[in-house]
Every structure is written in structure tokens, then in C-alpha cells.
Design a protein around this motif. Structure first.
Motif, short mmCIF file in Angstrom:
data_model
loop_
_atom_site.label_atom_id
_atom_site.label_comp_id
_atom_site.label_asym_id
_atom_site.label_seq_id
_atom_site.Cartn_x
_atom_site.Cartn_y
_atom_site.Cartn_z
N TRP A 1 8.84 -25.51 33.68
CA TRP A 1 7.36 -24.89 33.39
C TRP A 1 7.68 -23.21 33.13
CZ3 TRP A 1 3.12 -25.47 31.44
CH2 TRP A 1 1.94 -24.69 31.44
N TRP A 2 8.26 -22.59 33.90
CA TRP A 2 8.85 -21.20 33.72
C TRP A 2 9.40 -21.10 32.41
CZ3 TRP A 2 4.82 -19.38 36.36
CH2 TRP A 2 4.54 -19.88 37.59
N ASP A 3 10.16 -21.89 31.90
CA ASP A 3 10.68 -21.58 30.68
C ASP A 3 9.98 -22.15 29.30
OD1 ASP A 3 13.29 -21.23 32.07
OD2 ASP A 3 13.75 -23.30 31.97
N VAL A 4 8.97 -22.75 29.64
CA VAL A 4 8.05 -23.28 28.41
C VAL A 4 6.73 -22.35 28.50
CG1 VAL A 4 9.38 -25.27 27.98
CG2 VAL A 4 7.45 -25.26 29.46
N ARG A 5 6.57 -21.88 29.36
CA ARG A 5 5.08 -21.16 29.94
C ARG A 5 4.64 -20.52 28.90
NH1 ARG A 5 3.71 -16.71 34.46
NH2 ARG A 5 1.57 -17.10 34.70
N GLY A 6 5.30 -19.60 28.16
CA GLY A 6 4.97 -18.70 27.13
C GLY A 6 4.63 -19.42 25.95
N ALA A 7 5.47 -20.55 25.41
CA ALA A 7 5.19 -21.33 24.27
C ALA A 7 3.90 -22.29 24.56
CB ALA A 7 6.50 -22.34 24.05
N ALA B 1 6.80 -11.35 23.96
CA ALA B 1 6.31 -11.67 22.42
C ALA B 1 7.65 -11.48 21.72
CB ALA B 1 5.30 -10.32 22.03
N LYS B 2 8.75 -11.15 22.43
CA LYS B 2 10.07 -11.16 21.50
C LYS B 2 10.78 -12.45 21.42
CE LYS B 2 10.88 -7.79 24.55
NZ LYS B 2 11.79 -7.32 25.50
N ILE B 3 10.09 -13.49 22.27
CA ILE B 3 10.77 -14.97 21.90
C ILE B 3 10.15 -15.58 20.74
CG2 ILE B 3 10.80 -16.88 23.22
CD1 ILE B 3 10.88 -15.59 25.83
N ASP B 4 11.01 -16.13 20.19
CA ASP B 4 10.47 -17.33 19.04
C ASP B 4 10.10 -18.41 19.38
OD1 ASP B 4 10.01 -18.34 16.47
OD2 ASP B 4 11.98 -18.44 16.00
N TYR B 5 8.59 -18.50 19.78
CA TYR B 5 8.12 -19.72 20.45
C TYR B 5 8.01 -20.89 19.31
CZ TYR B 5 7.31 -17.13 24.47
OH TYR B 5 7.39 -16.60 25.67
N THR B 6 8.36 -20.68 18.17
CA THR B 6 8.27 -21.68 16.84
C THR B 6 9.86 -22.30 16.79
OG1 THR B 6 8.84 -20.09 15.13
CG2 THR B 6 6.52 -20.62 15.54
N HIS B 7 10.63 -21.75 17.52
CA HIS B 7 12.08 -22.37 17.71
C HIS B 7 11.86 -23.85 18.24
CE1 HIS B 7 15.96 -23.05 18.96
NE2 HIS B 7 16.46 -22.40 18.38
N PRO B 8 12.76 -24.72 17.61
CA PRO B 8 12.71 -26.13 17.88
C PRO B 8 12.63 -26.61 19.10
CG PRO B 8 13.99 -25.76 16.04
CD PRO B 8 13.68 -24.49 16.52
N ARG B 9 13.24 -25.95 20.08
CA ARG B 9 13.50 -26.14 21.46
C ARG B 9 11.94 -26.15 22.31
NH1 ARG B 9 14.59 -21.54 25.38
NH2 ARG B 9 14.26 -19.63 24.18
N HIS C 1 9.06 -27.14 20.60
CA HIS C 1 8.29 -28.13 19.94
C HIS C 1 7.34 -28.73 20.77
CE1 HIS C 1 10.04 -27.97 15.44
NE2 HIS C 1 9.70 -26.76 16.26
N GLU C 2 7.95 -29.58 21.95
CA GLU C 2 7.18 -30.32 22.73
C GLU C 2 6.28 -29.28 23.69
OE1 GLU C 2 7.66 -33.74 26.02
OE2 GLU C 2 9.47 -32.20 25.83
N ALA C 3 6.53 -28.32 24.04
CA ALA C 3 5.83 -27.11 24.57
C ALA C 3 4.65 -26.83 23.82
CB ALA C 3 6.33 -25.98 25.39
N LEU C 4 4.99 -26.69 22.39
CA LEU C 4 3.93 -26.21 21.67
C LEU C 4 2.75 -27.44 21.22
CD1 LEU C 4 6.04 -24.53 18.98
CD2 LEU C 4 4.47 -23.38 20.66
N ALA C 5 3.38 -28.81 21.27
CA ALA C 5 2.45 -29.77 20.95
C ALA C 5 1.58 -29.91 22.38
CB ALA C 5 3.17 -31.02 20.57
N PHE C 6 2.17 -29.76 23.49
CA PHE C 6 1.54 -29.85 24.51
C PHE C 6 0.28 -28.62 24.63
CE2 PHE C 6 1.26 -28.92 29.13
CZ PHE C 6 0.57 -29.83 29.49
N GLY C 7 0.66 -27.73 24.46
CA GLY C 7 -0.39 -26.47 24.49
C GLY C 7 -1.43 -26.54 23.41
N ARG C 8 -1.38 -27.15 22.21
CA ARG C 8 -2.31 -27.34 21.18
C ARG C 8 -3.26 -28.68 21.74
NH1 ARG C 8 2.11 -26.88 17.38
NH2 ARG C 8 2.13 -24.76 16.78
N ALA C 9 -2.42 -29.85 22.20
CA ALA C 9 -3.37 -30.68 22.61
C ALA C 9 -4.26 -30.34 23.87
CB ALA C 9 -2.43 -31.86 23.18
N ALA C 10 -3.62 -29.66 24.72
CA ALA C 10 -4.44 -29.09 26.03
C ALA C 10 -5.52 -28.33 25.61
CB ALA C 10 -3.56 -28.44 26.86
N ALA C 11 -5.36 -27.58 24.52
CA ALA C 11 -6.58 -26.56 23.97
C ALA C 11 -7.47 -27.32 23.37
CB ALA C 11 -6.12 -25.56 23.15
#
Length: 93
Positions: free
Chosen positions: A59-65, A12-20, A22-32
Motif C-alpha cells: 500500500w505505501w508503495d502505491v498509495r500515491g498512484a 509529485a515527482k513520481i510518474d504515476y502513469t508508469h506501467p508499474r 497501472h493496477e493501482a491507477l485502475a483501483f483508484g479510478r474504480a474506487a472514486a
């Protein structure tokens, strides 16, 4: 952060809204939006898709995002369903 009960590996300490992420966030939203599975069941498939395509990061770097976006999207569905139930009941009066 809106996650009710995060998995033990989620940081929870990682800022998953960081631009790096963005692709993982879009992937997670689309999958959901396109799956009825819970995270525990969906993660293996998501990992395979992410890992087999030319995406940014391992994957292990973006899993949380991906999880963060997945959970956020699922919570928005729940809230939307509750709103729809309430408005349907009001409309039926």
C-alpha cells in the motif's frame, strides 16, 4: 498533474502513469467512481482492500498512484457535473 492540493505525503515527482502503477491507477479510478467519500475518509478502507488481496505492491508503495487516479477521476466527475448543469440550463430555454 491536476491535483489541486495534494496531501503532504504525496510525491509529485513520481510518474504515476508508469506501467508499474497501472493496477493501482485502475483501483483508484474504480474506487472514486463507486464512492461518495472524500479521500481522508476512504483511504483506510482502500488500504484494507488493497492489502488483503493479491495485488502488486505494498500500500505505501502505491498509495500515491491510487490517490492520483482517485483525484483525477473525482475532478472529471466535477467537470462532467458542471457540463451537465450548463447543458440542462440551455435545454430548458
Amino acid at each position: 498533474m491536476s491535483i489541486k492540493i495534494p496531501p503532504s505525503w504525496f510525491d509529485a515527482k513520481i510518474d504515476y502513469t508508469h506501467p508499474r502503477f497501472h493496477e493501482a491507477l485502475a483501483f483508484g479510478r474504480a474506487a472514486a467512481r463507486n464512492a461518495n467519500w472524500e479521500w481522508d475518509r476512504a483511504e483506510t478502507s482502500l488500504m484494507e482492500v488493497w492489502s488483503s488481496s493479491p495485488r502488486q505492491g505494498k500500500w505505501w508503495d502505491v498509495r500515491g498512484a491510487v490517490f492520483y487516479a482517485w483525484d483525477e477521476e473525482r475532478l472529471s466527475f466535477s467537470a462532467k457535473d458542471e457540463d451537465d448543469e450548463w447543458s440542462d440550463g440551455v435545454a430548458g430555454l
